[in-house]
Design a protein around this motif. Structure first.
Motif, PDB file in Angstrom:
ATOM      1  N   ASP A 160       0.829  -1.203   0.000  1.00 38.45           N
ATOM      2  CA  ASP A 160       0.000   0.000   0.000  1.00 38.45           C
ATOM      3  C   ASP A 160       0.870   1.264   0.000  1.00 38.45           C
ATOM      4  OD1 ASP A 160       0.809   0.516   2.680  1.00 38.45           O
ATOM      5  OD2 ASP A 160      -0.971  -0.449   3.503  1.00 38.45           O
ATOM      6  N   GLU A 161       0.206   2.388  -0.177  1.00 45.81           N
ATOM      7  CA  GLU A 161       0.895   3.680  -0.305  1.00 45.81           C
ATOM      8  C   GLU A 161       1.719   4.009   0.942  1.00 45.81           C
ATOM      9  OE1 GLU A 161       2.130   6.549  -2.797  1.00 45.81           O
ATOM     10  OE2 GLU A 161       0.663   5.021  -3.314  1.00 45.81           O
ATOM     11  N   GLN A 162       1.183   3.702   2.125  1.00 49.70           N
ATOM     12  CA  GLN A 162       1.897   3.973   3.381  1.00 49.70           C
ATOM     13  C   GLN A 162       3.208   3.188   3.422  1.00 49.70           C
ATOM     14  OE1 GLN A 162      -0.393   3.123   6.899  1.00 49.70           O
ATOM     15  NE2 GLN A 162       1.242   3.746   8.289  1.00 49.70           N
ATOM     16  N   PHE A 163       3.145   1.917   3.052  1.00 45.76           N
ATOM     17  CA  PHE A 163       4.333   1.076   3.032  1.00 45.76           C
ATOM     18  C   PHE A 163       5.349   1.628   2.030  1.00 45.76           C
ATOM     19  CE2 PHE A 163       6.958  -2.364   1.489  1.00 45.76           C
ATOM     20  CZ  PHE A 163       7.287  -3.066   2.625  1.00 45.76           C
ATOM     21  N   LEU A 164       4.866   1.967   0.824  1.00 44.50           N
ATOM     22  CA  LEU A 164       5.775   2.488  -0.211  1.00 44.50           C
ATOM     23  C   LEU A 164       6.415   3.803   0.217  1.00 44.50           C
ATOM     24  CD1 LEU A 164       3.687   1.586  -3.367  1.00 44.50           C
ATOM     25  CD2 LEU A 164       5.795   0.483  -2.582  1.00 44.50           C
ATOM     26  N   ASN A 165       5.649   4.653   0.875  1.00 48.50           N
ATOM     27  CA  ASN A 165       6.225   5.911   1.373  1.00 48.50           C
ATOM     28  C   ASN A 165       7.323   5.646   2.392  1.00 48.50           C
ATOM     29  OD1 ASN A 165       4.827   7.726  -0.240  1.00 48.50           O
ATOM     30  ND2 ASN A 165       3.101   7.839   1.169  1.00 48.50           N
ATOM     31  N   ALA A 166       7.141   4.619   3.231  1.00 47.50           N
ATOM     32  CA  ALA A 166       8.165   4.267   4.215  1.00 47.50           C
ATOM     33  C   ALA A 166       9.439   3.759   3.529  1.00 47.50           C
ATOM     34  CB  ALA A 166       7.630   3.216   5.183  1.00 47.50           C
ATOM     35  N   CYS A 167       9.284   3.176   2.344  1.00 49.00           N
ATOM     36  CA  CYS A 167      10.429   2.635   1.597  1.00 49.00           C
ATOM     37  C   CYS A 167      11.089   3.662   0.670  1.00 49.00           C
ATOM     38  CB  CYS A 167       9.982   1.448   0.743  1.00 49.00           C
ATOM     39  SG  CYS A 167       9.387   0.047   1.699  1.00 49.00           S
ATOM     40  N   ARG A 168      10.438   4.781   0.465  1.00 49.23           N
ATOM     41  CA  ARG A 168      10.882   5.757  -0.537  1.00 49.23           C
ATOM     42  C   ARG A 168      12.344   6.172  -0.374  1.00 49.23           C
ATOM     43  NH1 ARG A 168       7.914   8.482  -4.018  1.00 49.23           N
ATOM     44  NH2 ARG A 168       6.008   7.976  -2.886  1.00 49.23           N
ATOM     45  N   ALA A 169      12.756   6.499   0.836  1.00 52.96           N
ATOM     46  CA  ALA A 169      14.139   6.948   1.044  1.00 52.96           C
ATOM     47  C   ALA A 169      15.139   5.853   0.663  1.00 52.96           C
ATOM     48  CB  ALA A 169      14.342   7.394   2.489  1.00 52.96           C
ATOM     49  N   ASP A 170      14.828   4.598   1.043  1.00 52.11           N
ATOM     50  CA  ASP A 170      15.732   3.490   0.722  1.00 52.11           C
ATOM     51  C   ASP A 170      15.801   3.215  -0.778  1.00 52.11           C
ATOM     52  OD1 ASP A 170      16.424   3.097   3.332  1.00 52.11           O
ATOM     53  OD2 ASP A 170      15.292   1.237   3.591  1.00 52.11           O
ATOM     54  N   LEU A 171      14.749   3.550  -1.498  1.00 50.44           N
ATOM     55  CA  LEU A 171      14.698   3.272  -2.936  1.00 50.44           C
ATOM     56  C   LEU A 171      15.109   4.471  -3.778  1.00 50.44           C
ATOM     57  CD1 LEU A 171      11.403   1.180  -3.107  1.00 50.44           C
ATOM     58  CD2 LEU A 171      13.765   0.368  -2.985  1.00 50.44           C
ATOM     59  N   THR A 172      15.492   5.557  -3.125  1.00 51.92           N
ATOM     60  CA  THR A 172      15.896   6.754  -3.857  1.00 51.92           C
ATOM     61  C   THR A 172      17.353   6.647  -4.279  1.00 51.92           C
ATOM     62  OG1 THR A 172      14.265   8.123  -2.735  1.00 51.92           O
ATOM     63  CG2 THR A 172      16.157   9.264  -3.711  1.00 51.92           C
ATOM     64  N   ILE A 173      17.562   6.848  -5.562  1.00 55.30           N
ATOM     65  CA  ILE A 173      18.903   6.889  -6.137  1.00 55.30           C
ATOM     66  C   ILE A 173      19.221   8.353  -6.410  1.00 55.30           C
ATOM     67  CG2 ILE A 173      20.376   6.122  -8.050  1.00 55.30           C
ATOM     68  CD1 ILE A 173      19.339   3.758  -6.471  1.00 55.30           C
ATOM     69  N   ARG A 174      20.337   8.826  -5.890  1.00 50.12           N
ATOM     70  CA  ARG A 174      20.728  10.228  -6.082  1.00 50.12           C
ATOM     71  C   ARG A 174      21.765  10.334  -7.200  1.00 50.12           C
ATOM     72  NH1 ARG A 174      19.195   8.996  -1.365  1.00 50.12           N
ATOM     73  NH2 ARG A 174      17.933  10.345  -0.080  1.00 50.12           N
ATOM     74  N   PRO A 175      21.785  11.471  -7.890  1.00 53.10           N
ATOM     75  CA  PRO A 175      22.746  11.624  -8.999  1.00 53.10           C
ATOM     76  C   PRO A 175      24.188  11.303  -8.597  1.00 53.10           C
ATOM     77  CG  PRO A 175      21.166  13.413  -9.056  1.00 53.10           C
ATOM     78  CD  PRO A 175      20.905  12.637  -7.780  1.00 53.10           C
ATOM     79  N   ALA A 176      24.611  11.729  -7.422  1.00 56.03           N
ATOM     80  CA  ALA A 176      25.989  11.460  -6.988  1.00 56.03           C
ATOM     81  C   ALA A 176      26.239   9.968  -6.804  1.00 56.03           C
ATOM     82  CB  ALA A 176      26.299  12.215  -5.700  1.00 56.03           C
ATOM     83  N   GLU A 177      25.204   9.222  -6.383  1.00 58.01           N
ATOM     84  CA  GLU A 177      25.342   7.773  -6.222  1.00 58.01           C
ATOM     85  C   GLU A 177      25.572   7.086  -7.555  1.00 58.01           C
ATOM     86  OE1 GLU A 177      22.578   5.666  -3.399  1.00 58.01           O
ATOM     87  OE2 GLU A 177      21.589   7.619  -3.566  1.00 58.01           O
ATOM     88  N   VAL A 178      24.913   7.579  -8.596  1.00 62.19           N
ATOM     89  CA  VAL A 178      25.061   6.961  -9.914  1.00 62.19           C
ATOM     90  C   VAL A 178      26.523   7.024 -10.343  1.00 62.19           C
ATOM     91  CG1 VAL A 178      24.408   7.096 -12.348  1.00 62.19           C
ATOM     92  CG2 VAL A 178      22.677   7.411 -10.574  1.00 62.19           C
ATOM     93  N   SER A 179      27.171   8.134 -10.041  1.00 60.60           N
ATOM     94  CA  SER A 179      28.589   8.285 -10.399  1.00 60.60           C
ATOM     95  C   SER A 179      29.481   7.435  -9.505  1.00 60.60           C
ATOM     96  CB  SER A 179      29.012   9.758 -10.277  1.00 60.60           C
ATOM     97  OG  SER A 179      28.251  10.552 -11.148  1.00 60.60           O
ATOM     98  N   ALA A 180      29.104   7.290  -8.231  1.00 64.44           N
ATOM     99  CA  ALA A 180      29.965   6.609  -7.262  1.00 64.44           C
ATOM    100  C   ALA A 180      29.743   5.098  -7.203  1.00 64.44           C
ATOM    101  CB  ALA A 180      29.745   7.204  -5.868  1.00 64.44           C
ATOM    102  N   ARG A 181      28.565   4.632  -7.598  1.00 64.24           N
ATOM    103  CA  ARG A 181      28.215   3.205  -7.498  1.00 64.24           C
ATOM    104  C   ARG A 181      28.237   2.569  -8.880  1.00 64.24           C
ATOM    105  NH1 ARG A 181      22.594   2.921  -4.338  1.00 64.24           N
ATOM    106  NH2 ARG A 181      23.196   0.777  -3.890  1.00 64.24           N
ATOM    107  N   ARG A 182      28.164   1.241  -8.881  1.00 65.05           N
ATOM    108  CA  ARG A 182      28.000   0.508 -10.137  1.00 65.05           C
ATOM    109  C   ARG A 182      26.501   0.386 -10.369  1.00 65.05           C
ATOM    110  NH1 ARG A 182      31.072  -2.412  -6.846  1.00 65.05           N
ATOM    111  NH2 ARG A 182      33.292  -2.167  -7.123  1.00 65.05           N
ATOM    112  N   VAL A 183      25.957   1.209 -11.253  1.00 64.66           N
ATOM    113  CA  VAL A 183      24.536   1.191 -11.575  1.00 64.66           C
ATOM    114  C   VAL A 183      24.414   0.886 -13.057  1.00 64.66           C
ATOM    115  CG1 VAL A 183      22.339   2.453 -11.512  1.00 64.66           C
ATOM    116  CG2 VAL A 183      24.125   2.983  -9.823  1.00 64.66           C
ATOM    117  N   VAL A 184      23.723  -0.196 -13.377  1.00 68.11           N
ATOM    118  CA  VAL A 184      23.553  -0.617 -14.768  1.00 68.11           C
ATOM    119  C   VAL A 184      22.066  -0.595 -15.093  1.00 68.11           C
ATOM    120  CG1 VAL A 184      23.830  -2.539 -16.394  1.00 68.11           C
ATOM    121  CG2 VAL A 184      25.655  -1.999 -14.763  1.00 68.11           C
ATOM    122  N   VAL A 185      21.729   0.025 -16.218  1.00 68.89           N
ATOM    123  CA  VAL A 185      20.332   0.082 -16.646  1.00 68.89           C
ATOM    124  C   VAL A 185      20.104  -0.808 -17.852  1.00 68.89           C
ATOM    125  CG1 VAL A 185      20.025   2.432 -15.774  1.00 68.89           C
ATOM    126  CG2 VAL A 185      20.611   2.088 -18.159  1.00 68.89           C
ATOM    127  N   ALA A 186      18.872  -1.275 -17.947  1.00 71.02           N
ATOM    128  CA  ALA A 186      18.383  -1.976 -19.138  1.00 71.02           C
ATOM    129  C   ALA A 186      17.493  -0.977 -19.858  1.00 71.02           C
ATOM    130  CB  ALA A 186      17.590  -3.217 -18.750  1.00 71.02           C
TER     131      ALA A 186
END
Length: 158
Positions: free
Chosen positions: A30-56
């Protein structure tokens, strides 16, 4: 459909975060659960440069992505998300295989996964084993399956 795998670009961070939330929502949370997960699922621009992030990418659109974190010998699959319209078409398997090949090339011997309980079966199919539980960082009191994948050719204890 043609799927291309490539490194993510920092300007895609917002779109990747949104994709992760849509993918997680597919499990019926539900929306409440997803809102609680939002911060953990947020990818920041600086992370993309610093981490190994691969897109399809399919027809110029993001179809999924994964992150591979850590330093050898142990890595962590921090994310593996599929756009709902692309689910059940083999894209998760393809991203997984790419992550394993990338990990192998970097010298990893194991990959740790703190899995959504709904994804545990997928990772088991990919060869990972459940080794315990780990507390959710988003939902107090919720436990997640902690899984481990030993890369082919490495010693299980290593």
């Amino acid at each position: 459909m043609q799927i291309d795998l490539r490194p993510a670009r920092p300007e895609e961070a917002g779109a990747l975060s949104d994709l992760a939330l849509r993918s997680k929502a597919r499990w019926g949370y539900d929306e409440q659960f997803l809102n609680a997960c939002r911060a953990d699922l947020t990818i920041r621009p600086a992370e993309v440069s610093a981490r190994r992030v691969v897109v399809a990418e399919a027809a110029g659109q993001l179809a999924g992505f994964y992150t591979l974190d850590g330093t050898p010998p142990e890595g962590e699959l921090g994310n593996l998300w599929i756009e709902p319209a692309h689910m059940r078409r083999g894209l998760g398997r393809r991203l997984w295989q790419h992550a394993v090949a990338t990990a192998d090339g970097l010298g990893f011997t194991t990959i740790r996964i703190d899995a959504d309980p709904n994804a545990e079966g997928f990772y088991r199919e990919m060869g990972a084993t459940t080794v315990g539980e780990t507390p959710s960082t988003a939902i107090p009191g919720r436990m997640l399956p902690q899984m481990r994948f030993v890369l082919p050719g490495t010693v299980a204890g290593g």
